[in-house]
Scaffold this motif. Structure first.
Motif, PDB file in Angstrom:
ATOM      1  N   THR A 255      -1.778 -14.953 -11.381  1.00 42.12           N
ATOM      2  CA  THR A 255      -0.263 -14.238 -11.862  1.00 42.12           C
ATOM      3  C   THR A 255       0.674 -14.786 -12.415  1.00 42.12           C
ATOM      4  OG1 THR A 255      -0.216 -14.823  -9.297  1.00 42.12           O
ATOM      5  CG2 THR A 255       2.127 -14.442  -9.923  1.00 42.12           C
ATOM      6  N   ALA A 256      -0.016 -16.267 -12.646  1.00 45.41           N
ATOM      7  CA  ALA A 256       0.562 -16.693 -14.493  1.00 45.41           C
ATOM      8  C   ALA A 256       0.187 -16.468 -15.481  1.00 45.41           C
ATOM      9  CB  ALA A 256       0.385 -18.172 -14.589  1.00 45.41           C
TER      10      ALA A 256
ATOM     11  N   TYR B  16      -8.117  -4.969 -10.222  1.00 48.04           N
ATOM     12  CA  TYR B  16      -6.967  -5.419  -9.983  1.00 48.04           C
ATOM     13  C   TYR B  16      -5.992  -4.820 -11.701  1.00 48.04           C
ATOM     14  CZ  TYR B  16      -7.701  -8.835  -6.388  1.00 48.04           C
ATOM     15  OH  TYR B  16      -7.944  -7.917  -4.712  1.00 48.04           O
ATOM     16  N   SER B  17      -7.197  -4.275 -12.685  1.00 46.11           N
ATOM     17  CA  SER B  17      -6.460  -4.245 -13.731  1.00 46.11           C
ATOM     18  C   SER B  17      -5.520  -2.984 -13.271  1.00 46.11           C
ATOM     19  CB  SER B  17      -7.513  -3.138 -14.941  1.00 46.11           C
ATOM     20  OG  SER B  17      -7.981  -4.431 -15.470  1.00 46.11           O
ATOM     21  N   LEU B  18      -6.447  -2.125 -12.442  1.00 46.95           N
ATOM     22  CA  LEU B  18      -5.382  -0.454 -12.066  1.00 46.95           C
ATOM     23  C   LEU B  18      -4.446  -1.137 -10.947  1.00 46.95           C
ATOM     24  CD1 LEU B  18      -8.330   1.791 -11.032  1.00 46.95           C
ATOM     25  CD2 LEU B  18      -6.473   1.971 -12.963  1.00 46.95           C
ATOM     26  N   GLN B  19      -4.753  -2.024 -10.341  1.00 47.67           N
ATOM     27  CA  GLN B  19      -3.619  -2.376  -9.303  1.00 47.67           C
ATOM     28  C   GLN B  19      -2.014  -2.930 -10.305  1.00 47.67           C
ATOM     29  OE1 GLN B  19      -3.646  -5.945  -8.108  1.00 47.67           O
ATOM     30  NE2 GLN B  19      -2.688  -5.678  -5.773  1.00 47.67           N
ATOM     31  N   GLY B  20      -2.464  -3.901 -10.721  1.00 50.61           N
ATOM     32  CA  GLY B  20      -1.680  -4.560 -11.888  1.00 50.61           C
ATOM     33  C   GLY B  20      -0.695  -3.737 -12.570  1.00 50.61           C
ATOM     34  N   MET B  21      -1.881  -2.380 -13.374  1.00 52.30           N
ATOM     35  CA  MET B  21      -0.920  -1.708 -14.163  1.00 52.30           C
ATOM     36  C   MET B  21       0.191  -0.842 -13.752  1.00 52.30           C
ATOM     37  SD  MET B  21      -3.475  -0.231 -17.281  1.00 52.30           S
ATOM     38  CE  MET B  21      -4.714  -0.026 -16.051  1.00 52.30           C
TER      39      MET B  21
ATOM     40  N   LEU C 159      -3.070   1.908  -3.050  1.00 52.36           N
ATOM     41  CA  LEU C 159      -4.506   3.330  -3.162  1.00 52.36           C
ATOM     42  C   LEU C 159      -5.426   3.595  -4.268  1.00 52.36           C
ATOM     43  CD1 LEU C 159      -1.776   5.499  -2.381  1.00 52.36           C
ATOM     44  CD2 LEU C 159      -3.059   4.464  -0.318  1.00 52.36           C
ATOM     45  N   MET C 160      -5.083   2.691  -4.939  1.00 51.58           N
ATOM     46  CA  MET C 160      -5.578   2.376  -6.513  1.00 51.58           C
ATOM     47  C   MET C 160      -7.206   1.147  -6.471  1.00 51.58           C
ATOM     48  SD  MET C 160      -3.395   3.116 -10.257  1.00 51.58           S
ATOM     49  CE  MET C 160      -1.713   2.382  -9.647  1.00 51.58           C
ATOM     50  N   LEU C 161      -6.292   0.409  -5.906  1.00 49.10           N
ATOM     51  CA  LEU C 161      -7.075  -1.338  -5.707  1.00 49.10           C
ATOM     52  C   LEU C 161      -8.071  -1.179  -4.633  1.00 49.10           C
ATOM     53  CD1 LEU C 161      -7.645  -4.279  -6.073  1.00 49.10           C
ATOM     54  CD2 LEU C 161      -5.855  -5.166  -4.404  1.00 49.10           C
ATOM     55  N   CYS C 162      -8.027  -0.008  -3.234  1.00 45.84           N
ATOM     56  CA  CYS C 162      -8.638  -0.689  -1.646  1.00 45.84           C
ATOM     57  C   CYS C 162     -10.263   0.051  -2.433  1.00 45.84           C
ATOM     58  CB  CYS C 162      -7.960   0.434  -0.872  1.00 45.84           C
ATOM     59  SG  CYS C 162      -9.238  -0.399   0.532  1.00 45.84           S
ATOM     60  N   PRO C 163     -10.010   1.251  -2.777  1.00 44.00           N
ATOM     61  CA  PRO C 163     -12.445   1.090  -2.900  1.00 44.00           C
ATOM     62  C   PRO C 163     -12.708  -0.302  -3.606  1.00 44.00           C
ATOM     63  CG  PRO C 163      -9.911   2.991  -3.524  1.00 44.00           C
ATOM     64  CD  PRO C 163      -9.696   1.901  -3.487  1.00 44.00           C
ATOM     65  N   LEU C 164     -11.823   0.038  -4.700  1.00 50.16           N
ATOM     66  CA  LEU C 164     -13.172  -1.064  -5.582  1.00 50.16           C
ATOM     67  C   LEU C 164     -13.012  -2.569  -5.371  1.00 50.16           C
ATOM     68  CD1 LEU C 164     -11.030   0.220  -8.785  1.00 50.16           C
ATOM     69  CD2 LEU C 164     -13.525   0.157  -8.836  1.00 50.16           C
ATOM     70  N   GLU C 165     -11.829  -2.934  -4.446  1.00 45.43           N
ATOM     71  CA  GLU C 165     -11.794  -4.508  -3.320  1.00 45.43           C
ATOM     72  C   GLU C 165     -13.240  -4.196  -2.050  1.00 45.43           C
ATOM     73  OE1 GLU C 165     -10.148  -7.722  -2.354  1.00 45.43           O
ATOM     74  OE2 GLU C 165     -10.362  -7.241  -4.066  1.00 45.43           O
ATOM     75  N   THR C 166     -13.267  -2.970  -2.215  1.00 39.76           N
ATOM     76  CA  THR C 166     -14.272  -3.309  -1.293  1.00 39.76           C
ATOM     77  C   THR C 166     -15.719  -3.023  -1.269  1.00 39.76           C
ATOM     78  OG1 THR C 166     -13.012  -1.334   0.688  1.00 39.76           O
ATOM     79  CG2 THR C 166     -15.645  -1.383   0.912  1.00 39.76           C
TER      80      THR C 166
ATOM     81  N   GLY D   1     -19.617  -9.166  -8.253  1.00 37.67           N
ATOM     82  CA  GLY D   1     -18.569  -8.515  -7.858  1.00 37.67           C
ATOM     83  C   GLY D   1     -17.391  -7.900  -9.345  1.00 37.67           C
ATOM     84  N   GLY D   2     -17.540  -8.590 -10.209  1.00 31.13           N
ATOM     85  CA  GLY D   2     -16.676  -8.883 -11.661  1.00 31.13           C
ATOM     86  C   GLY D   2     -16.126  -8.040 -12.175  1.00 31.13           C
ATOM     87  N   THR D   3     -17.315  -6.512 -12.060  1.00 28.62           N
ATOM     88  CA  THR D   3     -16.761  -5.102 -12.531  1.00 28.62           C
ATOM     89  C   THR D   3     -15.704  -4.949 -11.897  1.00 28.62           C
ATOM     90  OG1 THR D   3     -18.961  -5.076 -14.027  1.00 28.62           O
ATOM     91  CG2 THR D   3     -17.432  -2.893 -13.500  1.00 28.62           C
ATOM     92  N   ALA D   4     -15.715  -4.520 -10.716  1.00 22.18           N
ATOM     93  CA  ALA D   4     -15.234  -4.324  -9.404  1.00 22.18           C
ATOM     94  C   ALA D   4     -13.694  -5.054  -9.315  1.00 22.18           C
ATOM     95  CB  ALA D   4     -15.686  -4.500  -8.349  1.00 22.18           C
ATOM     96  N   THR D   5     -14.394  -6.077  -9.495  1.00 24.75           N
ATOM     97  CA  THR D   5     -13.111  -7.206  -9.728  1.00 24.75           C
ATOM     98  C   THR D   5     -11.869  -6.680 -10.637  1.00 24.75           C
ATOM     99  OG1 THR D   5     -13.528  -8.985  -8.568  1.00 24.75           O
ATOM    100  CG2 THR D   5     -11.718  -9.448  -9.239  1.00 24.75           C
TER     101      THR D   5
END
Length: 280
Positions: free
Chosen positions: A246-247, A44-49, A92-99, A36-40
């Motif tokens: 987070t750090a 989280y890159s999209l969500q973080g930005m 809204l960007m994270l949810c599909p990839l988290e699933t 699941g590393g690719t989805a992570t």
């Protein structure tokens, strides 16, 4: 990966060490830890930005709406409001990839559908677009309080470090020293985030897990099934993961700000940033 499996099936491993041992002896070896590393990474890159960008935008916008004096008097409320709005949109960007990530990580060993692309296609073909967003409610319940704590606690921890521990104004330290404060404050904020959001994280993992047992389950039924103790399963690895993440996020974000000539976040930096914005 270990966290998600423990949340879905507490009997899977006796703990982190036992999980590492069992995964290392599986057919895929330690590579299984990166399932699941690719989805992570993508999620989280999209969500973080989105989250950091929206946070700065809404912090400035809400500050302009209420006025400088009110914003200064109620700055923690400003941080909370801006971060909640930012996270609502970023999820809204994270949810599909988290699933996709949770579906891959919680599959019973030997029954995995395949990699990232195969899992995406399987969800889309059997559940449609709705399948990617069925956990959006619990995800918001997890992520919005998480982000509100993340940003508000970080800003206040940075201020506390300069005023009560270092006892010197922020601008008397070099940029590299300020980034050190950013990393330390980010880790402490991450620990608080992990604790506040963990029950909802467990629910998200259960909702997105595979198998007949996970189908058509409601949030209430999952809470009853797990009980108070079960809902905190996997907290230790999540504290380590979220604290480090987070750090690192705050360090990268503030490093970018320094490179572009902006002050690091927290302390008196926001006042300077506002002055720069007004002069532009």
């Amino acid at each position: 990966m270990l966290k998600c499996r423990l949340q879905v099936n507490p009997q899977a491993y006796k703990g982190i060490i036992d999980g590492l041992r069992k995964v290392s002896k599986s057919p895929v070896g330690f590579r299984g830890l990166y399932l699941g590393g690719t989805a992570t990474l993508l999620g989280y890159s999209l969500q973080g930005m989105g989250k950091y960008g929206f946070y700065e935008y809404f912090k400035y916008t809400y500050g302009q709406i209420v006025g400088a004096d009110t914003a200064a008097r109620h700055k923690t409320l400003l941080y909370l409001g801006a971060s909640a709005t930012a996270e609502f949109l970023a999820d809204l960007m994270l949810c599909p990839l988290e699933t996709i990530k949770v579906r891959m990580q919680t599959a019973i060993p030997g029954t995995q559908i395949g990699g990232f692309a195969a899992t995406l296609q399987q969800i889309l073909s059997t559940e449609g677009v709705h399948g990617f967003y069925k956990g959006i409610g619990p995800l918001w319940f997890r992520q919005i309080p998480y982000t509100m704590v993340k940003f508000a606690s970080f800003e206040n921890i940075v201020e506390m470090i300069y005023k009560q521990i270092l006892n010197r104004p922020k601008d008397t330290f070099s940029k590299s020293q300020q980034l050190g404060v950013t990393f330390a404050a980010g880790y402490m904020a991450g620990i608080l985030c992990a604790v506040v959001s963990h029950p909802a994280d467990t629910i998200v993992s259960k909702l997105n897990s595979v198998g007949k047992a996970a189908e058509n389950k409601s949030v209430a039924s999952i809470v009853r099934e797990l009980g108070f103790t079960g809902i905190w399963t996997g907290l230790a690895p999540r504290i380590f993961m979220i604290g480090t993440l987070t750090a690192a996020q705050w360090f990268i974000f503030d490093s970018f700000k320094v490179k572009t000539g902006l002050p690091t976040t927290g302390g008196d930096g926001d006042n300077k940033a506002s002055r720069v914005a007004k002069e532009m």
